[in-house]
Design an enzyme around this catalytic site. Structure first.
Site, PDB file in Angstrom:
ATOM      1  NE  ARG A 124      44.248  34.391  40.602  1.00  0.00           N
ATOM      2  CZ  ARG A 124      43.553  35.487  40.296  1.00  0.00           C
ATOM      3  NH1 ARG A 124      43.381  35.846  39.060  1.00  0.00           N
ATOM      4  NH2 ARG A 124      43.005  36.203  41.250  1.00  0.00           N
TER       5      ARG A 124
ATOM      6  NE  ARG B  81      42.144  37.152  33.165  1.00  0.00           N
ATOM      7  CZ  ARG B  81      42.001  38.223  33.919  1.00  0.00           C
ATOM      8  NH1 ARG B  81      41.163  39.157  33.562  1.00  0.00           N
ATOM      9  NH2 ARG B  81      42.691  38.361  35.028  1.00  0.00           N
TER      10      ARG B  81
ATOM     11  NE  ARG C 119      38.073  35.774  30.802  1.00  0.00           N
ATOM     12  CZ  ARG C 119      37.908  37.012  30.349  1.00  0.00           C
ATOM     13  NH1 ARG C 119      37.850  37.255  29.066  1.00  0.00           N
ATOM     14  NH2 ARG C 119      37.790  38.008  31.218  1.00  0.00           N
TER      15      ARG C 119
ATOM     16  CG  ASP D  15      37.992  33.275  42.692  1.00  0.00           C
ATOM     17  OD1 ASP D  15      38.787  33.605  41.800  1.00  0.00           O
ATOM     18  OD2 ASP D  15      37.693  34.014  43.639  1.00  0.00           O
TER      19      ASP D  15
ATOM     20  CE1 TYR E 233      38.350  41.212  46.140  1.00  0.00           C
ATOM     21  CE2 TYR E 233      39.565  39.699  47.539  1.00  0.00           C
ATOM     22  CZ  TYR E 233      39.499  40.512  46.434  1.00  0.00           C
ATOM     23  OH  TYR E 233      40.592  40.648  45.620  1.00  0.00           O
TER      24      TYR E 233
HETATM   25  O1  CP3 Z   1      46.095  29.525  40.364  1.00  0.00           O
HETATM   26  C1  CP3 Z   1      45.255  29.001  39.603  1.00  0.00           C
HETATM   27  O2  CP3 Z   1      45.466  28.815  38.404  1.00  0.00           O
HETATM   28  C2  CP3 Z   1      43.971  28.501  40.212  1.00  0.00           C
HETATM   29  C3  CP3 Z   1      42.852  29.368  40.088  1.00  0.00           C
HETATM   30  C4  CP3 Z   1      42.685  30.641  40.912  1.00  0.00           C
HETATM   31  C5  CP3 Z   1      41.818  31.674  40.483  1.00  0.00           C
HETATM   32  N1  CP3 Z   1      41.706  32.590  41.483  1.00  0.00           N
HETATM   33  C6  CP3 Z   1      41.150  31.713  39.181  1.00  0.00           C
HETATM   34  C7  CP3 Z   1      40.630  33.005  38.682  1.00  0.00           C
HETATM   35  C8  CP3 Z   1      43.144  30.997  42.172  1.00  0.00           C
HETATM   36  C9  CP3 Z   1      44.139  30.291  43.065  1.00  0.00           C
HETATM   37  C10 CP3 Z   1      42.513  32.231  42.527  1.00  0.00           C
HETATM   38  C11 CP3 Z   1      42.698  32.885  43.828  1.00  0.00           C
HETATM   39  C12 CP3 Z   1      42.168  34.239  44.027  1.00  0.00           C
HETATM   40  N2  CP3 Z   1      40.991  34.774  43.586  1.00  0.00           N
HETATM   41  C13 CP3 Z   1      42.784  35.214  44.849  1.00  0.00           C
HETATM   42  C14 CP3 Z   1      44.050  34.996  45.639  1.00  0.00           C
HETATM   43  C15 CP3 Z   1      45.246  35.055  44.797  1.00  0.00           C
HETATM   44  C16 CP3 Z   1      45.589  36.446  44.347  1.00  0.00           C
HETATM   45  O3  CP3 Z   1      45.622  36.631  43.130  1.00  0.00           O
HETATM   46  O4  CP3 Z   1      45.847  37.276  45.205  1.00  0.00           O
HETATM   47  C17 CP3 Z   1      41.990  36.365  44.834  1.00  0.00           C
HETATM   48  C18 CP3 Z   1      42.272  37.678  45.540  1.00  0.00           C
HETATM   49  C19 CP3 Z   1      40.850  36.069  44.040  1.00  0.00           C
HETATM   50  C20 CP3 Z   1      39.686  36.947  43.759  1.00  0.00           C
HETATM   51  C21 CP3 Z   1      39.518  37.196  42.334  1.00  0.00           C
HETATM   52  N3  CP3 Z   1      39.059  36.268  41.416  1.00  0.00           N
HETATM   53  C22 CP3 Z   1      39.780  38.397  41.645  1.00  0.00           C
HETATM   54  C23 CP3 Z   1      40.328  39.660  42.282  1.00  0.00           C
HETATM   55  C24 CP3 Z   1      39.456  38.170  40.302  1.00  0.00           C
HETATM   56  C25 CP3 Z   1      39.435  39.190  39.212  1.00  0.00           C
HETATM   57  C26 CP3 Z   1      40.769  39.644  38.823  1.00  0.00           C
HETATM   58  C27 CP3 Z   1      41.337  38.761  37.778  1.00  0.00           C
HETATM   59  O5  CP3 Z   1      42.453  38.261  37.958  1.00  0.00           O
HETATM   60  O6  CP3 Z   1      40.647  38.573  36.769  1.00  0.00           O
HETATM   61  C28 CP3 Z   1      39.061  36.817  40.172  1.00  0.00           C
HETATM   62  C29 CP3 Z   1      38.684  36.110  38.933  1.00  0.00           C
HETATM   63  C30 CP3 Z   1      39.547  34.953  38.536  1.00  0.00           C
HETATM   64  N4  CP3 Z   1      39.900  33.936  39.371  1.00  0.00           N
HETATM   65  C31 CP3 Z   1      40.045  34.672  37.235  1.00  0.00           C
HETATM   66  C32 CP3 Z   1      40.729  33.444  37.320  1.00  0.00           C
HETATM   67  C33 CP3 Z   1      41.401  32.686  36.207  1.00  0.00           C
HETATM   68  C34 CP3 Z   1      39.830  35.498  36.008  1.00  0.00           C
HETATM   69  C35 CP3 Z   1      38.518  35.158  35.448  1.00  0.00           C
HETATM   70  C36 CP3 Z   1      38.429  35.440  34.006  1.00  0.00           C
HETATM   71  O7  CP3 Z   1      38.227  36.596  33.647  1.00  0.00           O
HETATM   72  O8  CP3 Z   1      38.578  34.491  33.248  1.00  0.00           O
END
Ligand code: CP3
Length: 349
Positions: free
Chosen positions: A31, A35, A44, A80, A157
């Site tokens: 990640r 943010r 964003r 994602d 999910y």
């Molecule tokens: O690693 C990176 O920088 C690449 C981008 C990436 C995102 N999500 C961007 C994202 C990757 C590799 C993921 C994977 C992901 N997404 C997982 C597996 C990894 C982990 O954390 O266990 C899971 C379970 C998700 C599902 C998901 N997407 C959730 C639970 C959420 C909300 C929680 C959160 O962290 O905000 C997201 C949204 C998300 N995916 C954001 C980002 C940068 C946040 C979005 C925002 O508010 O800007």
């Protein structure tokens, strides 16, 4: 499709994945685009999450932001894991303060059998476009990682319909309707293989599979509901290294190391380096496992603990990373201290 990409200048990450004796471990952060970066917050505010994911120019820009800011040894494409459920007909919305919410989760056996993996790469062509564009824009600075969610985590999910501490609805469905669950798992496996192959063709040089919720399964259930599908995926991806991150599944490390077909295993922070090396018989690349919350420590403490982590894992067969995604409230300087400490690590003779 054959692309003519710029020549790679920093191949440390790829050499470490081959098990070569490298000068120091490579480093990147799960990640890393997100943010905690002020430049991400600017985009964003302007665009919704899926606008950012679905516009190749934005996904490319966000992928490169942490490379410009922190100079880690690998980039991971901004996207994602929930893109695959979307391609299978599940409506995904990202709700502020709540996380992902599905409009039409799987709740019945009929819902489950209606899931079919058809034309997934075509439906997600924006991800492939983002990968190809990012490979060009990176200009060979570092390798680009593609990724997907593992079938079990996506199932969580798709059935639960939202994030959860225990994914009780998803597990309940599994135990009540195993045949329907198996159908979904098989379709997810096919979708993931097609998707990852397309990512590799588009330019991904490594792929990572996120099984973020595998730790919710008992060892027996992991063997039945996660392992076979992970194996099928890793065996199908032949051209690039595969990193498998099965969070919380310390109990499966031994099997994963000799049976999963993965090039490297990701570790969360609850596993000690010594335990992981012993369970994996010291012969697979390990990635991790700095506690993401530890990045809230004062910088000298981050430096001390990062060095200690490398001392314990060793520089060979090792990729420095966090044990899970970086948190939004981490100061950029603290993330930089982590990356810089790995980059400045001096190998013990
Ligand atoms: O690693 C990176 O920088 C690449 C981008 C990436 C995102 N999500 C961007 C994202 C990757 C590799 C993921 C994977 C992901 N997404 C997982 C597996 C990894 C982990 O954390 O266990 C899971 C379970 C998700 C599902 C998901 N997407 C959730 C639970 C959420 C909300 C929680 C959160 O962290 O905000 C997201 C949204 C998300 N995916 C954001 C980002 C940068 C946040 C979005 C925002 O508010 O800007």
């Amino acid at each position: 499709m054959n692309h003519d990409f710029p020549k790679l200048k920093n191949d440390l990450f790829l050499r470490a994945l081959k098990g070569e004796d490298v000068e120091r471990p490579p480093v990147w952060m799960m990640r890393q685009a997100g943010r905690y970066l002020p430049q991400y917050m600017v985009l964003r505010k302007k665009y919704t999450f899926f606008e950012r994911v679905e516009t190749p120019e934005l996904a490319c820009e966000i992928t490169i932001q942490p490379i410009d800011e922190l100079e880690p040894d690998a980039a991971i494409i901004f996207s994602d894991i929930l893109t695959v459920p979307q391609a299978l007909g599940i409506d995904v919305d990202l709700v502020k303060g709540k996380g992902p919410v599905m409009g039409n989760p799987i709740r019945t056996v009929d819902d489950a059998f209606a899931i079919l993996a058809e034309d997934v790469p075509e439906k997600l062509s924006h991800v492939m476009d983002a990968i190809t564009l990012t490979r060009k824009e990176l200009n060979g600075r570092v390798p680009l990682i593609g990724f997907a969610g593992a079938p079990w985590t996506l199932f969580c999910y798709m059935v639960q319909g939202e994030g959860s501490k225990n994914f009780d609805k998803a597990k309940g469905f599994l135990f009540q309707h195993p045949d329907a669950a198996r159908h979904v798992m098989k379709e997810l496996t096919k979708a993931t293989i097609d998707y990852l192959k397309a990512q590799v063709e588009a330019g991904a040089q490594v792929v990572q599979l996120f099984d973020s919720w595998s730790g919710l399964l008992s060892p027996e259930d992991f063997n039945e509901w996660a392992m076979p599908y992970l194996m099928e995926i890793t065996k199908a991806i032949k051209d690039v290294p595969v990193i498998l991150f099965a969070k919380g599944s310390w109990y499966a490390l031994e099997r994963l190391s000799y049976k999963s077909g993965a090039t490297a295993l990701g570790l969360d922070w609850t596993i000690s380096p010594e335990f992981a090396r012993e369970k994996t018989r010291n012969d697979i690349v390990l990635q991790g496992n700095f506690d993401p919350t530890r990045l809230l420590s004062p910088i000298p403490e981050i430096e001390r603990q990062t060095k200690r982590m490398i001392d314990r894992f060793g520089t060979r067969n090792y990729i420095a990373n966090l044990g899970h995604g970086i948190l939004p409230h981490i100061p950029v300087d603290h993330a930089r201290a982590f990356v810089d400490t790995v980059k400045g690590y001096e190998k013990q003779k």
